[in-house]
Structure formats: C-alpha cells, structure tokens
Design a protein around this motif. Structure first.
Motif, PDB file in Angstrom:
ATOM      1  N   SER A 291       0.757  -1.049   0.119  1.00 31.17           N
ATOM      2  CA  SER A 291       0.023   0.105   0.183  1.00 31.17           C
ATOM      3  C   SER A 291       0.932   1.274  -0.059  1.00 31.17           C
ATOM      4  N   GLY A 292       2.151   1.197   0.194  1.00 31.86           N
ATOM      5  CA  GLY A 292       3.203   2.259   0.285  1.00 31.86           C
ATOM      6  C   GLY A 292       3.427   2.783   1.699  1.00 31.86           C
ATOM      7  N   ALA A 293       2.792   2.111   2.695  1.00 30.43           N
ATOM      8  CA  ALA A 293       3.272   2.437   3.959  1.00 30.43           C
ATOM      9  C   ALA A 293       4.309   1.715   4.479  1.00 30.43           C
ATOM     10  N   VAL A 294       4.880   2.475   5.463  1.00 25.00           N
ATOM     11  CA  VAL A 294       6.068   1.568   6.137  1.00 25.00           C
ATOM     12  C   VAL A 294       5.839   0.563   7.063  1.00 25.00           C
ATOM     13  N   SER A 295       5.834  -0.469   7.094  1.00 25.07           N
ATOM     14  CA  SER A 295       5.293  -1.400   8.035  1.00 25.07           C
ATOM     15  C   SER A 295       6.506  -2.063   8.750  1.00 25.07           C
ATOM     16  N   CYS A 296       6.596  -1.728  10.070  1.00 24.51           N
ATOM     17  CA  CYS A 296       7.795  -1.901  10.854  1.00 24.51           C
ATOM     18  C   CYS A 296       7.413  -2.966  11.825  1.00 24.51           C
ATOM     19  N   TRP A 297       8.564  -3.722  12.428  1.00 24.49           N
ATOM     20  CA  TRP A 297       8.460  -5.098  13.055  1.00 24.49           C
ATOM     21  C   TRP A 297       9.021  -4.950  14.500  1.00 24.49           C
ATOM     22  N   ALA A 298      10.014  -3.794  14.658  1.00 26.76           N
ATOM     23  CA  ALA A 298      10.601  -3.622  15.938  1.00 26.76           C
ATOM     24  C   ALA A 298      11.423  -2.451  16.284  1.00 26.76           C
ATOM     25  N   SER A 299      11.645  -2.175  17.320  1.00 26.16           N
ATOM     26  CA  SER A 299      12.404  -0.870  17.738  1.00 26.16           C
ATOM     27  C   SER A 299      13.824  -1.449  17.938  1.00 26.16           C
ATOM     28  N   TYR A 300      14.633  -0.481  17.313  1.00 29.22           N
ATOM     29  CA  TYR A 300      16.147  -0.731  17.393  1.00 29.22           C
ATOM     30  C   TYR A 300      16.860   0.367  18.485  1.00 29.22           C
ATOM     31  N   GLY A 301      16.138   0.963  19.028  1.00 28.57           N
ATOM     32  CA  GLY A 301      16.739   1.872  20.209  1.00 28.57           C
ATOM     33  C   GLY A 301      16.791   3.205  19.375  1.00 28.57           C
ATOM     34  N   ASP A 302      17.512   4.136  20.103  1.00 35.45           N
ATOM     35  CA  ASP A 302      17.296   5.681  19.859  1.00 35.45           C
ATOM     36  C   ASP A 302      18.830   6.278  19.402  1.00 35.45           C
ATOM     37  N   ASP A 303      19.678   5.095  18.920  1.00 32.16           N
ATOM     38  CA  ASP A 303      20.955   5.395  18.422  1.00 32.16           C
ATOM     39  C   ASP A 303      21.058   5.260  16.905  1.00 32.16           C
ATOM     40  N   LEU A 304      20.986   6.175  16.061  1.00 32.53           N
ATOM     41  CA  LEU A 304      20.961   5.866  14.652  1.00 32.53           C
ATOM     42  C   LEU A 304      21.928   5.097  13.913  1.00 32.53           C
ATOM     43  N   ALA A 305      23.303   5.096  14.653  1.00 37.01           N
ATOM     44  CA  ALA A 305      24.453   3.976  14.007  1.00 37.01           C
ATOM     45  C   ALA A 305      24.050   2.579  14.405  1.00 37.01           C
ATOM     46  N   GLU A 306      23.562   2.541  15.632  1.00 38.28           N
ATOM     47  CA  GLU A 306      23.408   1.209  16.110  1.00 38.28           C
ATOM     48  C   GLU A 306      22.119   0.559  15.226  1.00 38.28           C
ATOM     49  N   ALA A 307      21.137   1.408  15.078  1.00 35.84           N
ATOM     50  CA  ALA A 307      20.021   0.870  14.114  1.00 35.84           C
ATOM     51  C   ALA A 307      20.296   0.697  12.784  1.00 35.84           C
ATOM     52  N   LEU A 308      21.418   1.683  12.132  1.00 39.99           N
ATOM     53  CA  LEU A 308      21.956   1.278  11.022  1.00 39.99           C
ATOM     54  C   LEU A 308      22.451  -0.066  10.695  1.00 39.99           C
ATOM     55  N   ARG A 309      23.498  -0.257  12.093  1.00 39.29           N
ATOM     56  CA  ARG A 309      24.353  -1.677  11.806  1.00 39.29           C
ATOM     57  C   ARG A 309      23.383  -2.870  12.027  1.00 39.29           C
ATOM     58  N   ALA A 310      22.169  -2.698  12.479  1.00 43.36           N
ATOM     59  CA  ALA A 310      21.187  -3.753  12.419  1.00 43.36           C
ATOM     60  C   ALA A 310      20.568  -3.987  11.319  1.00 43.36           C
ATOM     61  N   LEU A 311      20.630  -3.214  10.296  1.00 42.53           N
ATOM     62  CA  LEU A 311      19.853  -3.406   8.919  1.00 42.53           C
ATOM     63  C   LEU A 311      20.161  -4.655   8.358  1.00 42.53           C
TER      64      LEU A 311
END
Length: 97
Positions: A77-97
């Motif tokens: 549908s064009g929406a972003v469907s998320c499954w989990a939170s990866y914290g508030d640190d952008l670098a850590e979230a990016l490394r989890a991709l």
C-alpha cells in the motif's frame, strides 16, 4: 505526497548513513507516508514519525514520541510496516539493518 522530510541528526549526512549501513545509497522519504508497527499479532498501530530513511529495501523511521528508530519495509500500500524498535542511536540501528 509532500516534500516535507525530516532532518538527520546533527553530524549525519545521507552518505554517512549509507556508509554505516554498508550500502550504496540512502534516501529520506516524505513524512506524510504512513508508518505502522506491529503492536500485537494482527494489530498494527500507526506511529507519528519525525524521520524516515530508506536504505536498500529496508526503512528506519524515527518515532516522534520517543526518538526510537523502528525498522520495517514499504508494503504493497506504500506504507512503512515496521516490526521492531532498534533504540534511539542511529548508528546502532543502521548496523542492525
């Protein structure tokens, strides 16, 4: 969709996002794109966001309420469907991709 996109945290550029995520490119998406998180199986909750970054086939959306980065992907549908939170640190979230 509007052209209103969020701002990356201070010191971040799209080139740095792509480098940390180990991908060729990153893109900011308009904030009027709906973002949902699976609150419970079969129950999605819409999340207000202050930033959406598309990195490859995945997206990170920053929850405007608490600054947490949610990981997901764009659904049919064009929406972003998320499954989990990866914290508030952008670098850590990016490394989890």
């Amino acid at each position: 969709m509007s052209n209103d996109v969020g701002q990356l945290p201070e010191g971040w550029t799209l080139a740095r996002v792509a480098e940390v995520a180990v991908t060729d490119s990153a893109e900011l998406l308009p904030l009027d794109r709906p973002v949902f998180i699976d609150a419970r199986p079969g129950d999605k909750e819409e999340v207000p966001v202050s930033l959406i970054i598309q990195v490859g086939g995945l997206c990170l959306a920053r929850d405007a309420r608490d600054g947490e980065y949610l990981m997901g992907q764009i659904d049919d549908s064009g929406a972003v469907s998320c499954w989990a939170s990866y914290g508030d640190d952008l670098a850590e979230a990016l490394r989890a991709l």
